[in-house]
Design an enzyme around this catalytic site. Sequence first.
Site, PDB file in Angstrom:
ATOM      1  CG  ASP A  32      37.773  47.695  39.496  1.00  0.00           C
ATOM      2  OD1 ASP A  32      38.576  48.552  39.092  1.00  0.00           O
ATOM      3  OD2 ASP A  32      36.851  47.950  40.297  1.00  0.00           O
ATOM      4  CG  ASP A 217      34.889  50.016  43.161  1.00  0.00           C
ATOM      5  OD1 ASP A 217      35.561  51.055  43.269  1.00  0.00           O
ATOM      6  OD2 ASP A 217      35.272  49.013  42.518  1.00  0.00           O
TER       7      ASP A 217
HETATM    8  N1  LIG Z   1      41.418  53.687  43.433  1.00  0.00           N
HETATM    9  C1  LIG Z   1      40.734  52.921  43.007  1.00  0.00           C
HETATM   10  C2  LIG Z   1      39.906  51.923  42.469  1.00  0.00           C
HETATM   11  C3  LIG Z   1      38.504  51.947  42.476  1.00  0.00           C
HETATM   12  N2  LIG Z   1      37.733  52.894  43.026  1.00  0.00           N
HETATM   13  N3  LIG Z   1      38.034  50.856  41.885  1.00  0.00           N
HETATM   14  N4  LIG Z   1      39.087  50.125  41.470  1.00  0.00           N
HETATM   15  C4  LIG Z   1      40.239  50.759  41.825  1.00  0.00           C
HETATM   16  N5  LIG Z   1      41.436  50.252  41.566  1.00  0.00           N
HETATM   17  C5  LIG Z   1      41.595  49.059  40.757  1.00  0.00           C
HETATM   18  C6  LIG Z   1      43.080  48.780  40.751  1.00  0.00           C
HETATM   19  C7  LIG Z   1      43.737  49.874  41.520  1.00  0.00           C
HETATM   20  C8  LIG Z   1      42.676  50.775  42.075  1.00  0.00           C
END
Ligand SMILES: N#Cc1c(N)n[nH]c1N1CCCC1
Length: 328
Positions: A32, A217
């Site tokens: 992420d 992202d």
């Molecule tokens: N909402 C949200 C989000 C984001 N903007 N980047 N990563 C996210 N998540 C990682 C695991 C759950 C949500």
Amino acid sequence: QTGTVAANPEQYDQAYICPVTIGSQTLHLDFDTGSSDLWVFSNLMPSSEVDGQTEFNTNSAGATKKDGYTWSISYGDGSGASGVVYADTVNVGGATATSQAVEAATSVSSEFTSDTGSDGLLGLAFSSINQVKPTPQTTFFDTVKSSLEAELFTADLQSNGPGSYTFGYIDSSKYTGSITYTAVDNSQGFWGFTAGGYTVGGGGSNSTGTIGSAIADTGTSLMYLPTAAVQSYYSQVSGSSYSSSQGGYIFPCSASLPSLTVSIGGHGFVVPGSNFNYSPTGSGNTCFGGLQENTGIGFTIFGDVFLRAVYAIFDETQGSPRIGFAAQ
Ligand SMILES: N#Cc1c(N)n[nH]c1N1CCCC1
């Protein structure tokens, strides 16, 4: 050193899960670039919050507890997790951090319990927004970057099949043409950049404005743009409408979807129309759009819908961070 790891899409390409070796265990983590914590399901969790996920064994020989360190994180979608902190060896496709902060969950929200394909997250945003207290910890990339052949990582995300992340090198077989780099503003802890005009469909330039600041992202499934761009897009999708019950734009699954070209660093990157059919809504043979408005989020997100159309280079080789995109 370098690392190469497969990025396996969950259903509907909702997130990308990669195998990570922590001590002697292999866990499958959601990489992420929109967050900065490496956290994992663990043996410390109540069994009611675990649904088949692999649990990090905090009693393993190589795990060293960081006494007094805790973490708690909540994401924009309302999900969250919290726990305590260990140090252990973390190996991502050959790139190894000998002492990486591994945030062992003691509790996770229902969204993570039901995401049976993910054993946790590996954050690749900037360490300035790591959520460990009393002292923020470095991300995996920050921990290993000085030992990498080049201080960068790349993302090649594919639809419905394995892509890859690399650490320490650029894979020239993953893209066509040249890489366009643009400056990154990491003042909010994200891989922030400025996007320019957009054009809907292959027609003339009907870009009616510029997109502005955005973040790259990998942890966000969709693409969230300013309202003007989104309305301009769906004005060219027959039968589309905003559904408050579905929480976004939907359209007949048979609709023909135009491409969207976005200018970044002076280069036009084409997102094919097929990327914007995210998933069936489950009712009336309508489908949920992969492009949605950024209202309520507070910033523009170039998530997986966009990143599947490019090869992305997250680059700290220049001192100041920069992000590169190339067509694939
Ligand atoms: N909402 C949200 C989000 C984001 N903007 N980047 N990563 C996210 N998540 C990682 C695991 C759950 C949500």
